[in-house]
Scaffold this active site. Structure first.
Site, mmCIF file in Angstrom:
data_model
loop_
_atom_site.group_PDB
_atom_site.id
_atom_site.type_symbol
_atom_site.label_atom_id
_atom_site.label_comp_id
_atom_site.label_asym_id
_atom_site.label_seq_id
_atom_site.Cartn_x
_atom_site.Cartn_y
_atom_site.Cartn_z
ATOM 1 N N CYS A 1 -10.898 -43.663 -43.858
ATOM 2 C CA CYS A 1 -10.194 -42.827 -42.879
ATOM 3 C C CYS A 1 -10.486 -41.338 -43.088
ATOM 4 C CB CYS A 1 -8.690 -43.086 -43.035
ATOM 5 S SG CYS A 1 -7.659 -41.940 -42.119
ATOM 6 N N TYR B 1 -12.642 -39.754 -31.699
ATOM 7 C CA TYR B 1 -11.751 -40.895 -31.422
ATOM 8 C C TYR B 1 -11.453 -40.992 -29.924
ATOM 9 C CZ TYR B 1 -10.890 -41.965 -36.298
ATOM 10 O OH TYR B 1 -11.057 -42.365 -37.596
HETATM 11 N N1 LIG Z 1 -1.102 -40.137 -38.788
HETATM 12 C C1 LIG Z 1 -2.064 -40.043 -37.728
HETATM 13 C C2 LIG Z 1 -3.491 -40.067 -38.184
HETATM 14 C C3 LIG Z 1 -3.830 -40.979 -39.309
HETATM 15 C C4 LIG Z 1 -4.527 -42.204 -38.798
HETATM 16 O O1 LIG Z 1 -4.705 -42.419 -37.602
HETATM 17 N N2 LIG Z 1 -4.974 -43.028 -39.713
HETATM 18 C C5 LIG Z 1 -5.601 -44.263 -39.326
HETATM 19 C C6 LIG Z 1 -6.847 -44.517 -40.116
HETATM 20 S S1 LIG Z 1 -8.126 -43.369 -39.750
HETATM 21 C C7 LIG Z 1 -4.644 -45.393 -39.609
HETATM 22 O O2 LIG Z 1 -4.035 -45.450 -40.667
HETATM 23 N N3 LIG Z 1 -4.524 -46.315 -38.661
HETATM 24 C C8 LIG Z 1 -3.672 -47.456 -38.799
HETATM 25 C C9 LIG Z 1 -3.584 -48.245 -37.526
HETATM 26 O O3 LIG Z 1 -4.177 -47.830 -36.519
HETATM 27 O O4 LIG Z 1 -2.926 -49.274 -37.536
HETATM 28 C C10 LIG Z 1 -1.746 -41.013 -36.623
HETATM 29 O O5 LIG Z 1 -0.626 -41.493 -36.645
HETATM 30 O O6 LIG Z 1 -2.549 -41.223 -35.735
#
Ligand SMILES: N[C@@H](CCC(=O)N[C@@H](CS)C(=O)NCC(=O)O)C(=O)O
Length: 281
Positions: free
Chosen positions: A40, A158
């Site tokens: 990530c 993204y």
């Molecule tokens: N905290 C942020 C950014 C962190 C984020 O998106 N991390 C991803 C990995 S790059 C994640 O943990 N995703 C888990 C999921 O989509 O279930 C969000 O809520 O979008």
């Protein structure tokens, strides 16, 4: 929660807000644990800053399994088995995605924060100050740069990858390459984004490190490769040569995570061979 719940009516990807936004208190050895993924980019920032500032003994870390299933991130060693347990222990009504990076307070048994842009700033402002990655004299400029990086690159890749509408995709891709073109000019004249290594370089690096391997093919940001930009590619390799950057960059985790987890984009879950990139200086 799937990214599909973060698709707006016109097919744009609109990221969920961060749910836990308390600030990190002063460091206390053994108290706080960072949950991160090498895959990530947002978590990778924290791994880099933790290492640059020499906070390894103050901030414990757990690296989650790179392949996420429908229950979310799995924790190797099984304590807890899934990251979701920490989210529900803190807020039983939580319905968002269970994201890394997040910081768990082992004393109060709650998640303090999953507010990824603030975690590194807190570490820089009150946990370790050398090198100074967030110098006071540069803060207003760093904030402007970080904003530009987020909307033009870090999150824009993204927005391109998760778009469900051609126009939304093209608009995001245009932003990505306008930003890279601008950064290429800037970095042709300077070793870092500012006159010293800062938080902004950390934020730029984690997206560049994934660009040719993931964002170009998988997120369809394929107007140009990172390696087509001489100054940006040299800059990325220069940062990669710093152990805090290079030793936290794990292409195996990165590839397996994106290609095997984001099955809406890659239903076969085949992980591509290559590209062969020489990251050495
Ligand atoms: N905290 C942020 C950014 C962190 C984020 O998106 N991390 C991803 C990995 S790059 C994640 O943990 N995703 C888990 C999921 O989509 O279930 C969000 O809520 O979008």
């Amino acid at each position: 929660m799937k990214p599909s719940r973060e698709i707006s009516g016109d097919g744009r990807f609109v990221r969920q807000p961060n749910r836990f936004t308390d600030r990190l208190g002063p460091p206390e050895p053994g108290r706080y644990r960072l949950y991160a993924s090498y895959a990530c980019p947002w978590a990778h920032r924290v791994l880099i800053v933790r290492r640059l500032l020499g906070l390894e003994d103050l901030l414990d870390v757990t690296i989650v399994d790179p392949i996420r299933d429908e229950k979310g991130w799995r924790v190797p060693g099984g304590d807890p088995e899934y990251l979701s347990e920490l989210y529900h222990a803190t807020d039983p009504g939580y319905t968002g995605r269970y994201t890394v990076p997040c910081v768990w307070d082992t004393h109060e048994k709650r998640l303090v924060t999953n507010d990824f842009p603030q975690i590194t700033l807190d570490l820089e402002m009150s946990w370790g100050t050398s090198p100074d990655l967030y110098p006071e004299r540069l803060r207003p400029d760093i904030e402007i740069m970080n904003d530009r990086l987020y909307h033009g690159l870090n999150n824009a890749v993204y927005e391109a990858g998760f778009a469900r509408d051609q126009q939304a995709y093209e608009e995001a891709v245009a932003r990505v390459f306008t930003t890279l073109d601008h950064l290429e000019v800037r970095l042709a004249e300077s070793a870092y984004l500012f006159d010293t290594l800062t938080e902004s370089d950390v934020r730029l690096y984690t997206t560049l490190a994934r660009f040719d391997t993931v964002y170009y093919p998988h997120f369809k940001c394929m107007v140009r490769r990172l390696t087509d930009y001489p100054a940006l590619w040299a800059y990325a390799r220069r940062l990669h040569a710093i152990p805090a950057f290079g030793e936290t960059t794990d292409f195996d985790h990165i590839k397996r995570h994106y290609y095997m987890t984001q099955t809406g984009i890659n239903p076969s879950r085949i992980v591509p061979v290559g590209p062969e990139l020489d990251w050495s200086l």
